[in-house]
Scaffold this active site. Structure first.
Site, PDB file in Angstrom:
ATOM      1  N   SER A 184      -3.499 -30.585   3.583  1.00  0.00           N
ATOM      2  CA  SER A 184      -3.222 -29.739   2.416  1.00  0.00           C
ATOM      3  C   SER A 184      -3.755 -30.325   1.111  1.00  0.00           C
ATOM      4  O   SER A 184      -3.147 -30.166   0.047  1.00  0.00           O
ATOM      5  CB  SER A 184      -1.722 -29.438   2.305  1.00  0.00           C
ATOM      6  OG  SER A 184      -1.275 -28.750   3.461  1.00  0.00           O
ATOM      7  N   ASN A 243     -13.795 -29.998   6.965  1.00  0.00           N
ATOM      8  CA  ASN A 243     -13.638 -29.686   8.389  1.00  0.00           C
ATOM      9  C   ASN A 243     -13.360 -28.190   8.499  1.00  0.00           C
ATOM     10  O   ASN A 243     -12.254 -27.742   8.218  1.00  0.00           O
ATOM     11  CB  ASN A 243     -12.466 -30.509   8.950  1.00  0.00           C
ATOM     12  CG  ASN A 243     -12.107 -30.118  10.366  1.00  0.00           C
ATOM     13  OD1 ASN A 243     -12.864 -29.418  11.050  1.00  0.00           O
ATOM     14  ND2 ASN A 243     -10.941 -30.564  10.819  1.00  0.00           N
ATOM     15  N   TRP A 244     -14.383 -27.452   8.898  1.00  0.00           N
ATOM     16  CA  TRP A 244     -14.231 -25.986   8.953  1.00  0.00           C
ATOM     17  C   TRP A 244     -13.365 -25.523  10.110  1.00  0.00           C
ATOM     18  O   TRP A 244     -12.997 -24.353  10.180  1.00  0.00           O
ATOM     19  CB  TRP A 244     -15.607 -25.317   9.075  1.00  0.00           C
ATOM     20  CG  TRP A 244     -16.511 -25.466   7.899  1.00  0.00           C
ATOM     21  CD1 TRP A 244     -16.279 -26.176   6.737  1.00  0.00           C
ATOM     22  CD2 TRP A 244     -17.826 -24.894   7.758  1.00  0.00           C
ATOM     23  NE1 TRP A 244     -17.351 -26.078   5.892  1.00  0.00           N
ATOM     24  CE2 TRP A 244     -18.330 -25.293   6.490  1.00  0.00           C
ATOM     25  CE3 TRP A 244     -18.624 -24.095   8.565  1.00  0.00           C
ATOM     26  CZ2 TRP A 244     -19.580 -24.906   6.034  1.00  0.00           C
ATOM     27  CZ3 TRP A 244     -19.879 -23.709   8.113  1.00  0.00           C
ATOM     28  CH2 TRP A 244     -20.343 -24.108   6.852  1.00  0.00           C
ATOM     29  N   LYS A 245     -13.110 -26.411  11.063  1.00  0.00           N
ATOM     30  CA  LYS A 245     -12.378 -26.032  12.287  1.00  0.00           C
ATOM     31  C   LYS A 245     -13.095 -24.844  12.941  1.00  0.00           C
ATOM     32  O   LYS A 245     -14.324 -24.754  12.848  1.00  0.00           O
ATOM     33  CB  LYS A 245     -10.909 -25.754  11.963  1.00  0.00           C
ATOM     34  CG  LYS A 245     -10.288 -26.924  11.172  1.00  0.00           C
ATOM     35  CD  LYS A 245      -8.801 -26.887  11.061  1.00  0.00           C
ATOM     36  CE  LYS A 245      -8.333 -28.132  10.289  1.00  0.00           C
ATOM     37  NZ  LYS A 245      -6.880 -28.224  10.184  1.00  0.00           N
ATOM     38  N   HIS A 280      -8.996 -35.710  15.994  1.00  0.00           N
ATOM     39  CA  HIS A 280      -8.199 -34.834  15.141  1.00  0.00           C
ATOM     40  C   HIS A 280      -6.921 -34.449  15.873  1.00  0.00           C
ATOM     41  O   HIS A 280      -6.926 -34.235  17.085  1.00  0.00           O
ATOM     42  CB  HIS A 280      -9.003 -33.584  14.764  1.00  0.00           C
ATOM     43  CG  HIS A 280      -8.340 -32.804  13.673  1.00  0.00           C
ATOM     44  ND1 HIS A 280      -7.274 -31.969  13.911  1.00  0.00           N
ATOM     45  CD2 HIS A 280      -8.566 -32.758  12.334  1.00  0.00           C
ATOM     46  CE1 HIS A 280      -6.883 -31.437  12.758  1.00  0.00           C
ATOM     47  NE2 HIS A 280      -7.648 -31.903  11.784  1.00  0.00           N
ATOM     48  N   GLU A 313      -4.201 -38.411   8.548  1.00  0.00           N
ATOM     49  CA  GLU A 313      -3.764 -37.028   8.382  1.00  0.00           C
ATOM     50  C   GLU A 313      -2.370 -36.855   8.972  1.00  0.00           C
ATOM     51  O   GLU A 313      -2.233 -36.643  10.185  1.00  0.00           O
ATOM     52  CB  GLU A 313      -4.727 -36.080   9.108  1.00  0.00           C
ATOM     53  CG  GLU A 313      -6.153 -36.170   8.605  1.00  0.00           C
ATOM     54  CD  GLU A 313      -6.928 -34.899   8.911  1.00  0.00           C
ATOM     55  OE1 GLU A 313      -7.458 -34.304   7.961  1.00  0.00           O
ATOM     56  OE2 GLU A 313      -6.982 -34.485  10.084  1.00  0.00           O
ATOM     57  N   GLY A 318      -9.432 -29.367   5.213  1.00  0.00           N
ATOM     58  CA  GLY A 318      -9.492 -28.226   6.119  1.00  0.00           C
ATOM     59  C   GLY A 318      -9.608 -26.932   5.336  1.00  0.00           C
ATOM     60  O   GLY A 318     -10.691 -26.532   4.896  1.00  0.00           O
ATOM     61  N   GLY A 319      -8.486 -26.273   5.127  1.00  0.00           N
ATOM     62  CA  GLY A 319      -8.468 -24.947   4.492  1.00  0.00           C
ATOM     63  C   GLY A 319      -9.280 -24.848   3.211  1.00  0.00           C
ATOM     64  O   GLY A 319     -10.031 -23.885   3.008  1.00  0.00           O
ATOM     65  N   GLU A 325      -5.344 -31.783  16.145  1.00  0.00           N
ATOM     66  CA  GLU A 325      -5.406 -30.528  16.903  1.00  0.00           C
ATOM     67  C   GLU A 325      -6.036 -30.753  18.274  1.00  0.00           C
ATOM     68  O   GLU A 325      -5.643 -30.138  19.264  1.00  0.00           O
ATOM     69  CB  GLU A 325      -6.173 -29.470  16.089  1.00  0.00           C
ATOM     70  CG  GLU A 325      -5.344 -28.973  14.911  1.00  0.00           C
ATOM     71  CD  GLU A 325      -6.156 -28.485  13.724  1.00  0.00           C
ATOM     72  OE1 GLU A 325      -7.372 -28.249  13.861  1.00  0.00           O
ATOM     73  OE2 GLU A 325      -5.551 -28.361  12.630  1.00  0.00           O
ATOM     74  N   GLY A 360      -2.393 -28.040   7.110  1.00  0.00           N
ATOM     75  CA  GLY A 360      -2.318 -26.582   7.092  1.00  0.00           C
ATOM     76  C   GLY A 360      -0.943 -26.044   6.734  1.00  0.00           C
ATOM     77  O   GLY A 360      -0.657 -24.865   6.903  1.00  0.00           O
TER      78      GLY A 360
END
Ligand code: PGA
Length: 255
Positions: A215, A9-11, A97, A169, A236-237, A99, A175
């Site tokens: 993470s 997930n590149w966001k 998600h 999640e 993510g990251g 966010e 993150g």
């Protein structure tokens, strides 16, 4: 055997050139995938078609959107429909998600609607759930996650569950560098599977792919993916660097 998936997930990261280079790097180091071990890449909307052209000849690599509209078409400025996403080459969409729930006030009712329009347009859904730290500290995370799943997904018919992937999640792990322990992940994933078994029967629950997100990185992926009910990850990251994403894919291949 149920499907294992590593999804990136590149966001809101990567412009077209950066995204192109990242996908090229991933493809260069990609191991041979198969029907049971697949990779999903979720770039921003604007990269979807380009990313699709990069991966369309690679077996078992798919493109996802990170969101879709509740609506099918019409006067909804700034929205992107599931139909458009599917037409651009994506086969998955991430829905719910944390966010989006938090920053864009997406409600359970909206997420149920998005899930319906996604499925109606031939997309598979990666449906996210997970509790905030206050809920984890209060020890009520099982009920919290169960309520999210019931509200977002349990209106679906049994036959639609083949197109649903769940991503657990915990918000306190996204993150933050703080991963859920493999025991915490396994306990919640087993709970999620039991909730689906109660609603849809054991066979459906046993076939459900449940991803862990928060993470996840090459150094902890193997331990997480070794858990009986953890079927891969939503990353993510660590999905923004080819080498790290490939390290997590390798952990899936060996799990
Ligand atoms: P993270 O994000 O891997 O950067 O913690 C996971 C996610 O939000 O999907």
């Amino acid at each position: 055997m149920r499907k294992k998936i590593v999804a990136g997930n590149w966001k809101m990261n990567m412009n077209l050139d950066e995204g192109h280079a990242l996908v090229a790097g991933i493809l260069k180091g990609l191991p041979e995938l198969n029907a049971d071990k697949q990779v999903v890449i979720a770039p921003p909307f604007i990269n979807i078609q380009h990313t699709f052209y990069q991966i369309e000849d690679v077996d078992y690599v798919h493109v996802a959107a990170q969101n879709c509209s509740t609506e099918n078409a019409g006067a909804y400025t700034g929205e992107v429909s599931a139909h458009m996403i599917q037409h651009a080459g994506a086969s998955y969409v991430i829905i719910g998600h944390s966010e989006r729930r938090e920053y864009y006030n997406e409600t359970d009712a909206m997420l149920a609607q998005k899930t319906d329009t996604a499925l109606d347009n031939g997309l598979k859904v990666i449906f996210c759930c997970g509790e905030p730290l206050s809920v984890r500290d209060a020890g009520t995370e099982n009920d919290y996650v169960e309520a999210q799943l019931k509200a977002g997904l349990f209106h679906l018919h049994k036959h639609q569950l083949a197109n649903i992937v769940v991503a657990y999640e915990p918000i306190w792990a996204i993150g933050t560098g703080r991963t859920a322990s493999s025991q915490q992940a396994q306990d919640m994933h087993a709970h999620i599977r039991s909730v689906f078994a109660a609603q849809y029967g054991q066979a459906i629950a046993d076939g459900l792919t449940i991803l862990y997100g928060g993470s996840c990185k090459p150094s902890n992926a193997a331990e997480l993916f070794a858990c009986a009910d953890v079927d891969g990850g939503l990353i993510g990251g660590a999905s923004l660097k080819a080498e790290e994403f490939l390290g997590i894919i390798d952990a899936m291949m060996q799990a």
